[in-house]
Design an enzyme around this catalytic site. Structure first.
Site, mmCIF file in Angstrom:
data_model
loop_
_atom_site.group_PDB
_atom_site.id
_atom_site.type_symbol
_atom_site.label_atom_id
_atom_site.label_comp_id
_atom_site.label_asym_id
_atom_site.label_seq_id
_atom_site.Cartn_x
_atom_site.Cartn_y
_atom_site.Cartn_z
ATOM 1 N N HIS A 68 10.412 1.741 2.965
ATOM 2 C CA HIS A 68 10.668 3.092 2.444
ATOM 3 C C HIS A 68 12.102 3.507 2.778
ATOM 4 C CE1 HIS A 68 6.232 4.647 2.070
ATOM 5 N NE2 HIS A 68 6.446 3.517 1.418
ATOM 6 N N GLU B 58 13.312 6.191 4.085
ATOM 7 C CA GLU B 58 13.498 6.792 5.413
ATOM 8 C C GLU B 58 13.577 5.730 6.508
ATOM 9 O OE1 GLU B 58 11.146 7.463 3.110
ATOM 10 O OE2 GLU B 58 10.137 9.360 3.537
ATOM 11 N N CYS C 159 5.821 10.044 4.239
ATOM 12 C CA CYS C 159 4.429 9.623 4.450
ATOM 13 C C CYS C 159 4.171 9.542 5.957
ATOM 14 C CB CYS C 159 4.186 8.262 3.790
ATOM 15 S SG CYS C 159 4.938 6.877 4.669
ATOM 16 N N CYS D 53 6.515 7.055 7.798
ATOM 17 C CA CYS D 53 7.885 7.550 8.000
ATOM 18 C C CYS D 53 7.908 8.722 8.985
ATOM 19 C CB CYS D 53 8.502 7.924 6.657
ATOM 20 S SG CYS D 53 8.723 6.468 5.601
#
Lengths: 146, 146
Positions: free
Chosen positions: B56, B58, B86, B89
């Protein structure tokens, strides 16, 4: 013929990884991922060495397994990890749709159950396999640190 | 002198990253990390390209920033991200002790608030900066996919 590939068999391998972390001054958490009784990833916590909070044993094992399998979903895989996953790792495991997780020690304060995270509904989880040994290693680490 | 370094200024940079993800067929999420008005990390979702659920935007931004700063804690840093993080993260951000998070679009189903994750008590969070633009890009992506 007796089945040697028990949860304890594989947790011992994860514990060996945790011991390597301990020897390197890392919080001693180890993980392995298994498919059809074959170990496809071995890892241990590297947050200190890599200066990276994301370098938990589970995260590395997920990435390595996906790489090995050539796909990002870990269906049919089992993770053995010496400590209950944190919310970050539970989140990564959620996305991976891994089939099974086997945990050693419980993490009362920073485990995903305490923090409020969720696993995927398809994921089965088992707690407390070799809990004593996994937990003792953690306690020895923090005692040494003080 | 007018301060050009507003939350919108930096969210636009994160949105550029999200647009790059979109063009590559990735779910369009972009992130940047800023310290003292200086961008120290830019990233976008790479889960498809890397075949890795942990890739992801992040996560990559956290790793890159820690690398840049030479330390694993992101005190004094602000993350701008086009979608609410999410639980994975949020968990990584928790460990990083980042000072501030600025989000664009809300993720009603998979955002950390829906999934039950927690941020660090030291972390301030702001929602809804350029929400419309961030959300439109997501909607355009999923419309194209169907």
């Amino acid at each position: 013929m007796e089945n040697i590939f028990t949860d304890e068999y594989f947790m011992k391998k994860a514990l060996l990884e945790a011991e390597t972390a301990f020897e390197q001054g890392e919080i001693p958490v180890g993980a392995i991922i298994v498919v059809d009784n074959r170990i496809i990833a071995r890892s241990h916590n590297l947050t200190e060495m890599l200066n990276d909070v994301t370098a938990h044993a589970e995260m590395q094992a997920i990435t390595a397994s996906a790489n090995f399998l050539g796909g990002k979903y870990l269906k049919g895989c089992t993770l053995y990890v010496t400590l209950e996953p944190c919310q970050m790792c539970a989140g990564a495991l959620y996305w991976s749709q891994i089939s099974k997780i086997v945990c050693g020690a419980t993490d009362e304060h920073r485990g995903f159950r305490a923090m409020g995270g969720k696993l995927h509904p398809k994921t089965e989880i088992v707690y407390g396999v070799m809990e004593q040994e996994c937990s003792s290693l953690m306690k020895a680490f923090f005692k040494k640190k003080r």
